[in-house]
Design an enzyme around this catalytic site. Structure first.
Site, PDB file in Angstrom:
ATOM      1  CE1 TYR A  17      -5.632   4.921  11.612  1.00 36.32           C
ATOM      2  CE2 TYR A  17      -7.590   6.213  11.060  1.00 36.32           C
ATOM      3  CZ  TYR A  17      -6.345   5.717  10.718  1.00 36.32           C
ATOM      4  OH  TYR A  17      -5.799   6.033   9.502  1.00 36.32           O
ATOM      5  CE  LYS A  51      -2.717   7.489  11.967  1.00 35.42           C
ATOM      6  NZ  LYS A  51      -1.537   7.216  11.144  1.00 35.42           N
ATOM      7  CG  ASP A  70       4.471  -5.952  16.581  1.00 35.62           C
ATOM      8  OD1 ASP A  70       4.075  -4.796  16.281  1.00 35.62           O
ATOM      9  OD2 ASP A  70       3.736  -6.791  17.137  1.00 35.62           O
ATOM     10  N   GLY A 121       0.800  -1.235   0.000  1.00 37.17           N
ATOM     11  CA  GLY A 121       0.000   0.000   0.000  1.00 37.17           C
ATOM     12  C   GLY A 121       0.826   1.275   0.000  1.00 37.17           C
TER      13      GLY A 121
HETATM   14  N1  NAP Z   1      -5.565   3.703   3.464  1.00 32.93           N
HETATM   15  C1  NAP Z   1      -6.299   4.755   3.796  1.00 32.93           C
HETATM   16  O1  NAP Z   1      -7.431   4.919   3.337  1.00 32.93           O
HETATM   17  C2  NAP Z   1      -5.733   5.807   4.742  1.00 32.93           C
HETATM   18  C3  NAP Z   1      -6.443   6.998   4.938  1.00 32.93           C
HETATM   19  C4  NAP Z   1      -5.907   7.955   5.771  1.00 32.93           C
HETATM   20  C5  NAP Z   1      -4.709   7.751   6.403  1.00 32.93           C
HETATM   21  N2  NAP Z   1      -4.059   6.573   6.223  1.00 32.93           N
HETATM   22  C6  NAP Z   1      -2.782   6.367   6.924  1.00 32.93           C
HETATM   23  O2  NAP Z   1      -1.831   5.945   5.992  1.00 32.93           O
HETATM   24  C7  NAP Z   1      -0.956   4.980   6.567  1.00 32.93           C
HETATM   25  C8  NAP Z   1      -0.979   3.697   5.740  1.00 32.93           C
HETATM   26  O3  NAP Z   1      -2.246   3.146   5.832  1.00 32.93           O
HETATM   27  P1  NAP Z   1      -2.732   1.712   5.395  1.00 32.93           P
HETATM   28  O4  NAP Z   1      -3.471   1.138   6.531  1.00 32.93           O
HETATM   29  O5  NAP Z   1      -3.500   1.841   4.189  1.00 32.93           O
HETATM   30  O6  NAP Z   1      -1.462   0.855   5.343  1.00 32.93           O
HETATM   31  P2  NAP Z   1      -0.401   0.432   4.225  1.00 32.93           P
HETATM   32  O7  NAP Z   1       0.598   1.457   3.985  1.00 32.93           O
HETATM   33  O8  NAP Z   1      -1.129  -0.099   3.059  1.00 32.93           O
HETATM   34  O9  NAP Z   1       0.252  -0.803   5.027  1.00 32.93           O
HETATM   35  C9  NAP Z   1       0.614  -0.756   6.372  1.00 32.93           C
HETATM   36  C10 NAP Z   1       2.050  -1.217   6.476  1.00 32.93           C
HETATM   37  O10 NAP Z   1       2.469  -1.151   7.830  1.00 32.93           O
HETATM   38  C11 NAP Z   1       2.921  -2.410   8.281  1.00 32.93           C
HETATM   39  N3  NAP Z   1       2.549  -2.508   9.686  1.00 32.93           N
HETATM   40  C12 NAP Z   1       1.309  -2.448  10.222  1.00 32.93           C
HETATM   41  N4  NAP Z   1       1.374  -2.621  11.560  1.00 32.93           N
HETATM   42  C13 NAP Z   1       2.693  -2.770  11.868  1.00 32.93           C
HETATM   43  C14 NAP Z   1       3.386  -3.002  13.073  1.00 32.93           C
HETATM   44  N5  NAP Z   1       2.754  -3.138  14.243  1.00 32.93           N
HETATM   45  N6  NAP Z   1       4.729  -3.119  13.019  1.00 32.93           N
HETATM   46  C15 NAP Z   1       5.390  -3.036  11.848  1.00 32.93           C
HETATM   47  N7  NAP Z   1       4.782  -2.805  10.673  1.00 32.93           N
HETATM   48  C16 NAP Z   1       3.447  -2.692  10.688  1.00 32.93           C
HETATM   49  C17 NAP Z   1       2.245  -3.432   7.373  1.00 32.93           C
HETATM   50  O11 NAP Z   1       2.977  -4.629   7.223  1.00 32.93           O
HETATM   51  P3  NAP Z   1       2.797  -5.882   8.244  1.00 32.93           P
HETATM   52  O12 NAP Z   1       1.323  -6.123   8.325  1.00 32.93           O
HETATM   53  O13 NAP Z   1       3.565  -6.990   7.619  1.00 32.93           O
HETATM   54  O14 NAP Z   1       3.400  -5.446   9.531  1.00 32.93           O
HETATM   55  C18 NAP Z   1       2.245  -2.667   6.047  1.00 32.93           C
HETATM   56  O15 NAP Z   1       3.494  -2.771   5.417  1.00 32.93           O
HETATM   57  C19 NAP Z   1      -1.433   4.805   8.011  1.00 32.93           C
HETATM   58  O16 NAP Z   1      -0.674   5.605   8.868  1.00 32.93           O
HETATM   59  C20 NAP Z   1      -2.863   5.273   7.971  1.00 32.93           C
HETATM   60  O17 NAP Z   1      -3.290   5.778   9.222  1.00 32.93           O
HETATM   61  C21 NAP Z   1      -4.530   5.591   5.414  1.00 32.93           C
END
Ligand code: NAP
Length: 267
Positions: free
Chosen positions: A156, A160, A66, A19
């Site tokens: 959450y 943020k 982690d 992602g």
């Molecule tokens: N996607 C959205 O719609 C959205 C919207 C607003 C803000 N955001 C923000 O953007 C960021 C990315 O969001 P996303 O959820 O879409 O994720 P992402 O970038 O698609 O993936 C999350 C990454 O973090 C790793 N990760 C998660 N928990 C972890 C932990 N405890 N230790 C180490 N690595 C960890 C996961 O790999 P593993 O599972 O292998 O650890 C994965 O590589 C976040 O900060 C989120 O709050 C996202």
């Protein structure tokens, strides 16, 4: 001056296997930076590291850690050794969707550790070294969900808001030290995590999800120019309405109502 000349040779991305995190890793490698990539699951992280090395010819160190672990910082210091981290993206996040009381306190504490406590430690350590060298860049991932109370996503969303306010404060403190800090306030973005947890559109106001690379490119363009930004035109527009047109009470209620509708909450 190129991005690499401005910030240095090596970028760390926390939460880098898929992602948005993977998009940051690819965008930074495309700018010629070597990488330190962190995630929990071994295979996806290894595959991403391999893909990036093949595609961009940069050096990639991948660390399975982690970020919720109490000793996460020690694990990272040990694995990174004396490499200089010149640019840091804290992308990993934990979340829980549901009524606050429908899960135990450990869930909320876990979210606080991944989204707030570990970033604080990493900022202190890696940001501290950047400030000493008077050069560096840091991205904290925030969210438009953190612009107001967001029912059924309360913890959450609050973390943020914490990330945004923290990045903005450090932007001010560290700009005189040559370190650029920015909060990237993203809206819905098509990451595997988002696709897995999102049952569909709840409101006609909701903008179309962005692609991870769009968010990342806007962020890497904006860093150094502003303490925080909202990604994408649709999110900028909706956030303007939520913050400047509707009352706070209306905005919080609209957010909670759309979460309730989207996830069929009964409470
Ligand atoms: N996607 C959205 O719609 C959205 C919207 C607003 C803000 N955001 C923000 O953007 C960021 C990315 O969001 P996303 O959820 O879409 O994720 P992402 O970038 O698609 O993936 C999350 C990454 O973090 C790793 N990760 C998660 N928990 C972890 C932990 N405890 N230790 C180490 N690595 C960890 C996961 O790999 P593993 O599972 O292998 O650890 C994965 O590589 C976040 O900060 C989120 O709050 C996202």
């Amino acid at each position: 001056m190129t991005f690499k000349e401005k910030y240095g040779n090596t970028a760390l991305v926390a939460g880098a296997s898929e992602g948005m995190g993977a998009a940051y890793a690819q965008a930074l490698a495309a700018r010629g930076l070597d990488l330190v990539l962190i995630a929990r699951r071994k295979e996806p992280l290894e595959a991403m590291a391999h893909k990036i090395t093949e595609q961009f010819g940069v050096k990639v160190l991948h660390i399975n850690c982690d970020l919720a672990a109490p000793d996460a910082m020690q694990q990272l210091i040990h694995a990174i050794g004396d490499r200089s981290i010149d640019f840091m993206v804290y992308n990993a996040a934990a979340s829980y969707i549901g009524p606050y009381l429908a899960t135990g306190l450990p869930t909320h504490m876990h979210i606080a550790r991944v989204n707030m406590l570990t970033p604080l430690a990493m900022l202190h350590y890696f940001g501290g070294k950047m400030a000493e060298r008077r050069k560096g860049g840091i991205v904290l991932m925030a969210s438009i969900a953190g612009f107001q109370g967001s029912g059924y996503l309360s913890t959450y969303a609050a973390t943020k808001a914490f990330n945004q306010v923290l990045a903005e404060g450090l932007w001010y403190e560290w700009k005189s030290k040559g370190v650029d800090v920015i909060a990237c306030c993203a809206g819905a973005t098509s990451t595997p995590n988002y696709i897995k947890t999102n049952p569909g559109k709840a409101s006609s106001l909701e903008p179309k999800p962005q692609q991870p690379a769009q968010v990342v490119e806007e962020c890497l363009r904006k860093i150094g120019t502003t303490p925080s930004f909202i990604s994408g035109t649709g999110n900028k527009l909706v956030s303007f309405l939520m913050r400047h047109v509707f009352s706070r009470k209306k905005a919080v209620s609209m957010m909670g109502d759309s979460m309730r509708k989207m996830y069929g909450m009964r409470e």
